[in-house]
Motif scaffolding. Sequence first.
Motif, PDB file in Angstrom:
ATOM      1  N   MET A  58       0.841  -1.201   0.000  1.00  0.00           N
ATOM      2  CA  MET A  58       0.000   0.000   0.000  1.00  0.00           C
ATOM      3  C   MET A  58       0.884   1.262   0.000  1.00  0.00           C
ATOM      4  SD  MET A  58      -3.002   1.172  -0.253  1.00  0.00           S
ATOM      5  CE  MET A  58      -4.059  -0.190   0.086  1.00  0.00           C
ATOM      6  N   GLU A  59       1.958   1.258   0.767  1.00  0.00           N
ATOM      7  CA  GLU A  59       2.873   2.389   0.790  1.00  0.00           C
ATOM      8  C   GLU A  59       3.540   2.588  -0.569  1.00  0.00           C
ATOM      9  OE1 GLU A  59       4.282   2.511   5.459  1.00  0.00           O
ATOM     10  OE2 GLU A  59       5.215   1.035   4.103  1.00  0.00           O
ATOM     11  N   GLN A  60       3.888   1.492  -1.204  1.00  0.00           N
ATOM     12  CA  GLN A  60       4.501   1.573  -2.529  1.00  0.00           C
ATOM     13  C   GLN A  60       3.497   2.137  -3.539  1.00  0.00           C
ATOM     14  OE1 GLN A  60       5.934  -2.345  -3.422  1.00  0.00           O
ATOM     15  NE2 GLN A  60       7.703  -2.168  -2.050  1.00  0.00           N
ATOM     16  N   TYR A  61       2.246   1.791  -3.388  1.00  0.00           N
ATOM     17  CA  TYR A  61       1.210   2.292  -4.287  1.00  0.00           C
ATOM     18  C   TYR A  61       1.121   3.828  -4.152  1.00  0.00           C
ATOM     19  CZ  TYR A  61      -3.420   3.270  -6.174  1.00  0.00           C
ATOM     20  OH  TYR A  61      -4.464   3.784  -6.869  1.00  0.00           O
ATOM     21  N   PHE A  62       1.103   4.300  -2.901  1.00  0.00           N
ATOM     22  CA  PHE A  62       1.019   5.751  -2.702  1.00  0.00           C
ATOM     23  C   PHE A  62       2.286   6.469  -3.117  1.00  0.00           C
ATOM     24  CE2 PHE A  62      -2.424   4.699   0.377  1.00  0.00           C
ATOM     25  CZ  PHE A  62      -3.420   5.439  -0.254  1.00  0.00           C
ATOM     26  N   ASP A  63       3.427   5.805  -3.000  1.00  0.00           N
ATOM     27  CA  ASP A  63       4.682   6.411  -3.447  1.00  0.00           C
ATOM     28  C   ASP A  63       4.634   6.647  -4.956  1.00  0.00           C
ATOM     29  OD1 ASP A  63       5.647   6.344  -0.908  1.00  0.00           O
ATOM     30  OD2 ASP A  63       6.905   4.595  -1.190  1.00  0.00           O
TER      31      ASP A  63
END
Length: 182
Positions: free
Chosen positions: A177-182
């Motif tokens: 999820m963090e990678q998606y927002f990055d």
Amino acid sequence: NKLFQRFDRKDSERRNICNMFVATLLKHPRSQNITALHMANCLLPDDFLEVLAEKCINNPNNCLPNLQVINLESNLLAQEGIVALANAIADPRVWPKLQILKLENQKMPITSGAEEALAQAILQSPSLVVVSLSVRGGLERQQINNTVAANIDNLRMARRRHAEKTGTLQERKRNEMEQYFD
């Protein structure tokens, strides 16, 4: 606990026994190395904490300087003992490394004045990260919880700064999820 069972609560000899016990503890050759004081379920009276706090405040350099844990659960502590303990905790020279304070299940009711004194002392302690005590007063409970949370956060940030200085800081892997927002 058998030591304190033999003497009546109002007996003056109990105070003398507490004085001798604390003096022996503090004069022990390895007292400078003691990191934990586990005295749960020993029927300790307020006199014990009053004597211990008084001696530690009067001579903080020779009074368990490496103490990190105080476990006094299930004893006979009430007003005077808790207030004396609070005075010792509030003094920055006494027990500067104290991290854990356990006071649950006291056989005597802890007064609101003692709770307030303990909450004020904990506000001044930058090292306490665990306080085990059921506090009835809402303001005191909130003060204790907020201070403990702030101390935990300060400790975490200090560990992070130390890891950055020594070059051992490792960034954690970012989740999906963090990678998606990055």
